[in-house]
Write an enzyme that holds these catalytic residues in place. Structure first.
Site, mmCIF file in Angstrom:
data_model
loop_
_atom_site.group_PDB
_atom_site.id
_atom_site.type_symbol
_atom_site.label_atom_id
_atom_site.label_comp_id
_atom_site.label_asym_id
_atom_site.label_seq_id
_atom_site.Cartn_x
_atom_site.Cartn_y
_atom_site.Cartn_z
ATOM 1 N N ASP A 112 -7.662 -15.482 -18.526
ATOM 2 C CA ASP A 112 -8.549 -15.895 -17.637
ATOM 3 C C ASP A 112 -9.678 -17.027 -18.355
ATOM 4 O O ASP A 112 -10.258 -16.955 -19.156
ATOM 5 C CB ASP A 112 -9.469 -15.006 -16.799
ATOM 6 C CG ASP A 112 -10.000 -15.460 -15.645
ATOM 7 O OD1 ASP A 112 -9.366 -15.927 -14.782
ATOM 8 O OD2 ASP A 112 -11.380 -15.505 -15.695
ATOM 9 N N ASP B 266 -4.201 3.787 2.605
ATOM 10 C CA ASP B 266 -5.726 3.478 2.575
ATOM 11 C C ASP B 266 -5.884 1.983 2.972
ATOM 12 O O ASP B 266 -6.999 1.652 3.090
ATOM 13 C CB ASP B 266 -6.249 3.861 1.588
ATOM 14 C CG ASP B 266 -5.871 3.243 0.452
ATOM 15 O OD1 ASP B 266 -5.107 2.244 0.534
ATOM 16 O OD2 ASP B 266 -6.689 3.294 -0.800
ATOM 17 N N ASP C 18 0.692 -1.066 0.002
ATOM 18 C CA ASP C 18 0.150 -0.155 0.170
ATOM 19 C C ASP C 18 0.852 1.156 0.057
ATOM 20 O O ASP C 18 1.488 1.593 1.085
ATOM 21 C CB ASP C 18 -0.840 -0.110 1.362
ATOM 22 C CG ASP C 18 -1.775 1.196 1.506
ATOM 23 O OD1 ASP C 18 -1.778 1.852 0.388
ATOM 24 O OD2 ASP C 18 -2.264 1.227 2.393
ATOM 25 N N ASP D 217 -1.581 -1.028 -3.891
ATOM 26 C CA ASP D 217 -1.900 -0.064 -5.139
ATOM 27 C C ASP D 217 -0.749 0.160 -5.942
ATOM 28 O O ASP D 217 0.378 -0.624 -5.675
ATOM 29 C CB ASP D 217 -2.582 1.102 -4.448
ATOM 30 C CG ASP D 217 -1.439 1.667 -3.556
ATOM 31 O OD1 ASP D 217 -0.407 1.664 -3.469
ATOM 32 O OD2 ASP D 217 -1.975 2.493 -2.648
ATOM 33 N N ASP E 164 -4.041 -9.144 -16.858
ATOM 34 C CA ASP E 164 -5.165 -10.495 -16.965
ATOM 35 C C ASP E 164 -6.086 -9.903 -17.974
ATOM 36 O O ASP E 164 -6.722 -8.894 -18.003
ATOM 37 C CB ASP E 164 -5.655 -10.466 -15.604
ATOM 38 C CG ASP E 164 -5.797 -11.824 -15.177
ATOM 39 O OD1 ASP E 164 -6.468 -12.678 -15.794
ATOM 40 O OD2 ASP E 164 -5.346 -12.353 -14.082
ATOM 41 N N GLU F 213 -5.310 -19.527 -19.362
ATOM 42 C CA GLU F 213 -5.478 -20.396 -18.386
ATOM 43 C C GLU F 213 -6.358 -21.666 -18.760
ATOM 44 O O GLU F 213 -7.504 -21.419 -19.224
ATOM 45 C CB GLU F 213 -6.075 -19.605 -17.043
ATOM 46 C CG GLU F 213 -6.539 -20.514 -15.799
ATOM 47 C CD GLU F 213 -7.570 -19.993 -14.951
ATOM 48 O OE1 GLU F 213 -7.168 -20.305 -13.682
ATOM 49 O OE2 GLU F 213 -8.421 -19.119 -15.302
ATOM 50 N N HIS G 171 -3.070 -16.779 -6.786
ATOM 51 C CA HIS G 171 -4.140 -16.418 -5.897
ATOM 52 C C HIS G 171 -5.314 -17.437 -5.753
ATOM 53 O O HIS G 171 -6.195 -17.072 -5.002
ATOM 54 C CB HIS G 171 -4.826 -14.757 -6.464
ATOM 55 C CG HIS G 171 -5.093 -15.363 -7.937
ATOM 56 N ND1 HIS G 171 -4.574 -15.656 -9.011
ATOM 57 C CD2 HIS G 171 -6.595 -15.027 -8.268
ATOM 58 C CE1 HIS G 171 -5.245 -15.769 -9.980
ATOM 59 N NE2 HIS G 171 -6.602 -15.359 -9.713
ATOM 60 N N ASP G 172 -5.147 -18.357 -6.449
ATOM 61 C CA ASP G 172 -6.473 -19.237 -6.435
ATOM 62 C C ASP G 172 -6.101 -20.479 -5.494
ATOM 63 O O ASP G 172 -7.112 -21.492 -5.501
ATOM 64 C CB ASP G 172 -6.826 -19.811 -7.869
ATOM 65 C CG ASP G 172 -7.498 -18.774 -8.764
ATOM 66 O OD1 ASP G 172 -8.189 -17.933 -8.066
ATOM 67 O OD2 ASP G 172 -7.431 -18.957 -9.932
ATOM 68 N N ASN H 169 -0.372 4.476 -0.538
ATOM 69 C CA ASN H 169 -0.960 5.933 -0.041
ATOM 70 C C ASN H 169 -1.703 5.488 1.266
ATOM 71 O O ASN H 169 -2.474 6.262 1.755
ATOM 72 C CB ASN H 169 -1.950 6.234 -1.211
ATOM 73 C CG ASN H 169 -3.020 5.444 -1.278
ATOM 74 O OD1 ASN H 169 -3.229 4.142 -0.576
ATOM 75 N ND2 ASN H 169 -4.044 5.629 -2.107
HETATM 76 C C1 NOJ Z 1 -9.736 -17.985 -12.538
HETATM 77 C C2 NOJ Z 1 -9.042 -16.879 -11.969
HETATM 78 O O1 NOJ Z 1 -7.656 -17.039 -11.683
HETATM 79 C C3 NOJ Z 1 -10.017 -16.799 -10.617
HETATM 80 O O2 NOJ Z 1 -9.320 -16.031 -9.534
HETATM 81 C C4 NOJ Z 1 -11.333 -16.396 -10.884
HETATM 82 O O3 NOJ Z 1 -12.230 -16.419 -9.748
HETATM 83 C C5 NOJ Z 1 -12.103 -17.188 -12.091
HETATM 84 N N1 NOJ Z 1 -11.104 -17.459 -13.172
HETATM 85 C C6 NOJ Z 1 -13.159 -16.500 -12.556
HETATM 86 O O4 NOJ Z 1 -12.853 -15.338 -13.244
#
Ligand code: NOJ
Length: 547
Positions: free
Chosen positions: A199, A25, A21, A29, A98, A253, A325-326, A23
């Site tokens: 994606d 908040d 972060d 960012d 993305d 993906e 992140h998944d 700034n």
């Molecule tokens: C794959 C992405 O990596 C995931 O984070 C997202 O929830 C789903 N696709 C739907 O966009």
């Protein structure tokens, strides 16, 4: 002939909300990213993949986009993005964005228009169907939120959402939609970005009549009718033509993709992607998704690694990753939190020396681990809530929470741990999400000073790779295939060989070299312990030898 610069690179993935972060908040960012670019560069990284930065109501944290040609005000603006892009380029870092085009947010102006009536200019931008004999148009379940259809009173029709309700699927069969996509691509490519991570790209073409799926699968049962759908190659070739106007690359993906299917996108007349994320090696402790768990099985992991290494060699190029992140954090899954440093470094070595382009997810390089929040209400991720509220409802709350602790995507979305100061140095404000309480021990500043830290080992491996032809281009051979404790493989290029030995055991193990190297002295170039013992591997020890 397009350049293939991405093959010798290593990427760092930024999920911006939790990165840094700038700034105050409480939300990560682009000001924060700007400051941290030299850090990223110092890792031996050559490019950045930004998870979505666009305006979004955040029903799925950015994967529900409401404006494709802008930056979410939480993260900055287009001007700040351009500054980040220019600085990244000046440091020699490529930047990929993305591209989320299977669906938009239901707050995207296209959808707001589309749902108004059956005959407006956007009415055919999404997948609308009438009820079927008073019931839903078909029996599909979404991946994130119950059934895949949501009723819209204005049109007296249902719209399809393969993911959450707030993520209506675009109708890619509509040429106008595809023109919009191409215009989005050009917008970012003209600004100077270097490519896209696309994606769930294999889902964008649906079978015409949307037939029922198997009724007894309570999630994504329509997948056979939208994965690798009838027009997918045609549409991707159209998008490829845009990319071909620029020196950029495309990474798709491919959830649940097979080798055969992946090759159909990366090779031959339909070549439309340079790289693909597959999920096979993420299923060594779960079935289909992290939400259906099973004990970690090294043999499954090795089989997945080796299968892809062999099948793509000489034909296409692998994408190497252990986290994003998944997925929950890898040390908490395939490693061992009690052997945090050792297992974190071993896991790095086990994948960074394979053939392909490696991706490192923010926090992975310091060995961040899963967070265990007390109650489901503290979790933010839509799919964690779906899992908790829809499955195994007879299980006790404790049991359901245990599953969330092991599987939630929120574990990889806690703020980055920069130092041991308040809020892990992530923000001077109130962080938008819980900081993992282990930040006093696990953080960048602490690891900078330890020569054998996870952070420094990532650096060592990434620098080594860059400067080694055999690490970059070598063929792959696996040994000790039947072992449930050791992962051993060799890379060969011209007259050079590398031997990679990884122990997944929490005990000491006897180690006998593979036959062909018996009696030949290799040079130990990387090891995650300072004083390796001849013939014995310490818990989670990993070594790289040059021969
Ligand atoms: C794959 C992405 O990596 C995931 O984070 C997202 O929830 C789903 N696709 C739907 O966009």
């Amino acid at each position: 002939m397009k350049t293939e610069w991405y093959k010798s690179m290593a990427f760092y993935q930024i999920w911006i909300r939790s990165f840094y972060d700038g700034n105050g908040d409480g939300i990560g960012d682009l000001y924060g990213v700007y400051e941290k670019l030299p850090y990223i560069k110092s890792l031996g990284i050559d490019g950045i993949w930004f998870s979505p930065l666009y305006p979004s109501p955040n029903a799925d944290y950015g994967y529900d986009i409401s404006d494709y040609k802008n930056i979410h005000p939480d993260y900055g603006d287009l001007e700040q993005f351009k500054k980040v892009l220019d600085k990244a380029h000046s440091l020699g870092l490529k930047v990929i964005m993305d591209l989320v085009i299977n669906h938009t947010s239901d707050e995207h102006p296209w959808f707001i228009e589309s749902k108004k009536s059956k005959d407006n200019p956007y009415s055919d931008y999404y997948i609308w169907r009438d009820a079927k004999k008073g019931k839903l148009p078909n029996n599909w379940y979404s991946l994130f939120e119950g059934k895949a259809w949501e009723y819209c009173p204005e049109r007296d029709q249902y719209y399809l959402h393969i993911f959450a309700k707030k993520q209506p699927d675009l109708n890619m069969d509509n040429p106008k939609v595809r023109e919009e996509i191409k215009s989005i691509m050009r917008f970012w490519l003209d600004m100077g970005i270097d490519g896209f991570r696309e994606d769930v790209i294999t889902f964008i073409s649906k079978v015409d009549n949307l037939p029922d799926g198997l009724p007894f699968i309570p999630v994504a049962n329509g997948m056979p009718y939208y994965k690798d759908g009838p027009h997918i190659h045609e549409y991707l070739r159209e998008f490829r033509r845009v990319c071909n106007e620029y020196d950029c690359f495309q990474l798709g993906e491919g959830p649940m993709t097979t080798i055969k299917s992946a090759l159909s996108y990366m090779t031959g007349k339909n070549k439309s992607l340079d790289l693909m994320f597959h999920f096979d090696h993420m299923l060594a402790d779960c079935i289909y998704t992290e939400y259906i768990q099973r004990p970690f099985n090294l043999r499954l992991l090795k089989r997945a690694f080796s299968k892809w290494q062999k099948a793509l060699n000489g034909k296409a190029w692998n994408t190497l990753y252990l986290e994003n992140h998944d997925h929950p954090r890898i040390i908490s899954r395939y490693g061992n939190e009690h052997y945090h440093r050792a297992s974190g470094t071993m896991l790095a070595i086990c994948y960074l020396f394979q053939q392909g382009t490696p991706f490192v997810y923010q926090g992975q390089e310091i060995g961040m681990t899963n967070i265990k929040l007390k109650s489901i209400d503290q979790y933010m991720d839509v799919s964690s809530h779906n899992n908790y509220h829809s499955f195994h409802l007879k299980d006790s709350i404790e049991k359901r929470m245990e599953r969330i602790h092991a599987s939630s995507r929120d574990s990889s979305r806690t703020p980055m741990q920069w130092d041991s100061s308040k809020n892990a140095g992530f923000t001077t404000g109130k962080p938008w999400f819980y900081v993992n309480p282990n930040y006093k021990r696990i953080n960048v500043a602490a690891e900078e000073n330890q020569p054998y830290s996870i952070l420094n080992l990532y650096r060592k491996c990434l620098y080594y790779r860059k400067n080694s032809e055999v690490a970059l281009w070598g063929d792959y051979t696996e040994y000790y295939k039947a072992s449930s404790l050791l992962y051993v493989y060799k890379r060969t290029y011209k007259n050079n060989q590398l031997l990679i030995v990884c122990s997944f055991s929490s005990h000491h193990l006897r180690w006998h070299n593979i036959k062909e190297f018996k009696g030949i002295k290799g040079k130990l170039v990387i090891c995650n312990y300072p004083n390796p013992i001849h013939g014995v591997l310490k818990p989670y020890e990993a070594r790289v030898y040059e021969y």
